[in-house]
Design a protein around this motif. Structure first.
Motif, short mmCIF file in Angstrom:
data_model
loop_
_atom_site.label_atom_id
_atom_site.label_comp_id
_atom_site.label_asym_id
_atom_site.label_seq_id
_atom_site.Cartn_x
_atom_site.Cartn_y
_atom_site.Cartn_z
N PRO A 37 0.80 -1.22 0.00
CA PRO A 37 0.00 0.00 0.00
C PRO A 37 0.84 1.28 0.00
CG PRO A 37 -0.87 -1.56 1.59
CD PRO A 37 0.44 -2.11 1.11
N LYS A 38 2.09 1.18 0.45
CA LYS A 38 2.99 2.34 0.49
C LYS A 38 3.80 2.50 -0.79
CE LYS A 38 3.35 1.78 5.42
NZ LYS A 38 4.06 1.01 6.41
N PHE A 39 3.70 1.52 -1.71
CA PHE A 39 4.43 1.59 -2.98
C PHE A 39 3.86 2.75 -3.80
CE2 PHE A 39 4.68 0.10 -7.51
CZ PHE A 39 6.04 0.33 -7.66
N ARG A 40 4.71 3.75 -4.06
CA ARG A 40 4.26 4.97 -4.74
C ARG A 40 4.45 4.90 -6.24
NH1 ARG A 40 7.63 7.12 -0.62
NH2 ARG A 40 9.06 7.62 -2.29
N GLY A 41 5.25 3.96 -6.70
CA GLY A 41 5.49 3.88 -8.14
C GLY A 41 6.61 4.80 -8.61
N ASP A 42 7.38 5.38 -7.67
CA ASP A 42 8.50 6.23 -8.06
C ASP A 42 9.56 5.42 -8.80
OD1 ASP A 42 7.20 8.26 -6.74
OD2 ASP A 42 8.45 8.14 -4.94
N ALA A 43 9.72 4.17 -8.41
CA ALA A 43 10.65 3.25 -9.07
C ALA A 43 9.82 2.15 -9.72
CB ALA A 43 11.61 2.65 -8.04
N LYS A 44 10.47 1.35 -10.55
CA LYS A 44 9.77 0.20 -11.13
C LYS A 44 9.40 -0.76 -10.00
CE LYS A 44 13.00 -0.94 -14.10
NZ LYS A 44 13.71 -1.64 -15.17
N PHE A 45 8.33 -1.51 -10.20
CA PHE A 45 7.90 -2.48 -9.19
C PHE A 45 9.04 -3.45 -8.86
CE2 PHE A 45 6.12 -6.55 -7.84
CZ PHE A 45 5.37 -6.15 -6.75
N SER A 46 9.74 -3.92 -9.91
CA SER A 46 10.80 -4.90 -9.67
C SER A 46 11.93 -4.31 -8.82
CB SER A 46 11.35 -5.43 -11.00
OG SER A 46 11.89 -4.39 -11.78
N THR A 47 12.26 -3.04 -9.03
CA THR A 47 13.31 -2.40 -8.22
C THR A 47 12.85 -2.30 -6.77
OG1 THR A 47 14.06 -1.13 -10.12
CG2 THR A 47 14.72 -0.32 -7.96
N TRP A 48 11.61 -1.88 -6.56
CA TRP A 48 11.06 -1.80 -5.21
C TRP A 48 11.02 -3.19 -4.58
CZ3 TRP A 48 6.40 -4.02 -3.51
CH2 TRP A 48 5.98 -3.64 -2.23
N MET A 49 10.64 -4.19 -5.38
CA MET A 49 10.56 -5.57 -4.89
C MET A 49 11.93 -6.08 -4.47
SD MET A 49 8.99 -8.75 -6.97
CE MET A 49 8.28 -10.13 -6.13
N TYR A 50 12.97 -5.79 -5.27
CA TYR A 50 14.34 -6.16 -4.90
C TYR A 50 14.68 -5.59 -3.53
CZ TYR A 50 15.90 -7.82 -9.53
OH TYR A 50 16.08 -8.52 -10.68
N ARG A 51 14.39 -4.32 -3.35
CA ARG A 51 14.78 -3.65 -2.12
C ARG A 51 14.09 -4.28 -0.91
NH1 ARG A 51 16.43 2.24 -1.98
NH2 ARG A 51 17.72 2.06 -0.17
N VAL A 52 12.77 -4.47 -1.00
CA VAL A 52 12.04 -5.07 0.12
C VAL A 52 12.52 -6.50 0.37
CG1 VAL A 52 9.76 -5.83 0.92
CG2 VAL A 52 10.00 -3.61 -0.20
N ALA A 53 12.67 -7.27 -0.70
CA ALA A 53 13.07 -8.68 -0.57
C ALA A 53 14.48 -8.79 0.01
CB ALA A 53 12.98 -9.38 -1.92
N LEU A 54 15.40 -8.00 -0.51
CA LEU A 54 16.77 -8.06 0.01
C LEU A 54 16.85 -7.60 1.46
CD1 LEU A 54 18.72 -6.84 -3.13
CD2 LEU A 54 18.95 -9.07 -2.04
N ASN A 55 16.14 -6.52 1.78
CA ASN A 55 16.14 -6.05 3.17
C ASN A 55 15.57 -7.11 4.10
OD1 ASN A 55 17.36 -3.59 2.64
ND2 ASN A 55 15.42 -2.51 2.40
N THR A 56 14.52 -7.79 3.67
CA THR A 56 13.92 -8.85 4.48
C THR A 56 14.92 -9.99 4.67
OG1 THR A 56 11.70 -8.29 3.70
CG2 THR A 56 12.00 -10.48 4.67
N ALA A 57 15.52 -10.44 3.57
CA ALA A 57 16.47 -11.56 3.64
C ALA A 57 17.68 -11.19 4.50
CB ALA A 57 16.93 -11.95 2.23
N ILE A 58 18.21 -10.01 4.30
CA ILE A 58 19.40 -9.60 5.05
C ILE A 58 19.07 -9.49 6.54
CG2 ILE A 58 20.97 -7.65 5.46
CD1 ILE A 58 20.98 -7.27 2.37
N SER A 59 17.94 -8.87 6.86
CA SER A 59 17.62 -8.71 8.28
C SER A 59 17.33 -10.05 8.95
CB SER A 59 16.44 -7.75 8.46
OG SER A 59 15.26 -8.31 7.94
N LEU A 60 16.75 -11.01 8.23
CA LEU A 60 16.46 -12.31 8.82
C LEU A 60 17.69 -13.19 8.97
CD1 LEU A 60 13.08 -13.30 7.12
CD2 LEU A 60 13.46 -12.59 9.47
N TYR A 61 18.63 -13.05 8.06
CA TYR A 61 19.77 -13.96 8.07
C TYR A 61 21.08 -13.32 8.51
CZ TYR A 61 16.81 -17.53 6.23
OH TYR A 61 15.81 -18.44 6.12
N ARG A 62 21.05 -12.05 8.87
CA ARG A 62 22.27 -11.39 9.30
C ARG A 62 22.82 -12.04 10.57
NH1 ARG A 62 22.59 -5.39 8.44
NH2 ARG A 62 23.61 -6.13 6.59
N LYS A 63 21.96 -12.29 11.51
CA LYS A 63 22.37 -12.97 12.75
C LYS A 63 21.76 -14.37 12.72
CE LYS A 63 22.79 -8.80 15.44
NZ LYS A 63 22.34 -8.05 16.61
#
Length: 164
Positions: free
Chosen positions: A50-76
């Motif tokens: 719901p917060k996706f504004r469309g400033d970037a392509k969906f795939s770019t936004w998706m990369y960012r959310v997915a990578l941040n999720t993966a990194i935060s879950l697996y960092r420790k």
């Protein structure tokens, strides 16, 4: 959320689910953790959509959310992972399977990539997805010059890891 927005999200997620599977392949160490991570990334994407504004392509936004999720879950790795049950959400995705022969050919590269730190893994992933340095820098929140320098260093490190 209304049904129209939900349908659009599901369509975009289905079209781009390979992004999530590839991130899971890099950050997860077995099939069960791959599925858990895919589920958690999907949920985080749904919550953030719901917060996706469309400033970037969906795939770019998706990369960012997915990578941040993966990194935060697996960092420790010792930290327990909190997930939300997918049964709370009504949408269903058709799951794409990987070709075993292709997987075998990529095994050595994935093993080397898993030896990298979390940010370098994300950098390599985006590079292998043919993202340009501008998109990489936007996704990772670093400068374009920094992305180029880091990528050159990571390439050298991967060569060393593969040739060991």
């Amino acid at each position: 959320m209304n049904n129209k927005l939900e349908k659009k999200f599901i369509d975009l997620l289905e079209q781009n689910q390979n992004i999530v599977h590839k991130i899971c392949r890099i950050y997860a160490y077995d099939e069960a953790s791959h599925k858990d991570l895919f589920q958690e990334i999907s949920i985080q994407l749904w919550k953030a959509y719901p917060k996706f504004r469309g400033d970037a392509k969906f795939s770019t936004w998706m990369y960012r959310v997915a990578l941040n999720t993966a990194i935060s879950l697996y960092r420790k790795k010792k930290r327990s992972i909190r997930t939300t049950s997918i049964t709370e959400f009504e949408f269903k995705l058709s799951e794409e399977k990987y070709d075993d022969e292709t997987e075998a050919n990529l095994k050595l590269m994935y093993q080397a990539i898993k030896e990298l730190n979390d940010i370098d893994k994300a950098l390599v992933f985006l590079y292998l997805e043919d993202r340009n340095y501008k998109e990489i820098s936007e996704t990772l929140g670093i400068s374009e010059v920094n992305a180029r320098v880091k990528m050159n260093r990571v390439k050298k490190k991967l060569k060393e890891l593969i040739n060991m």
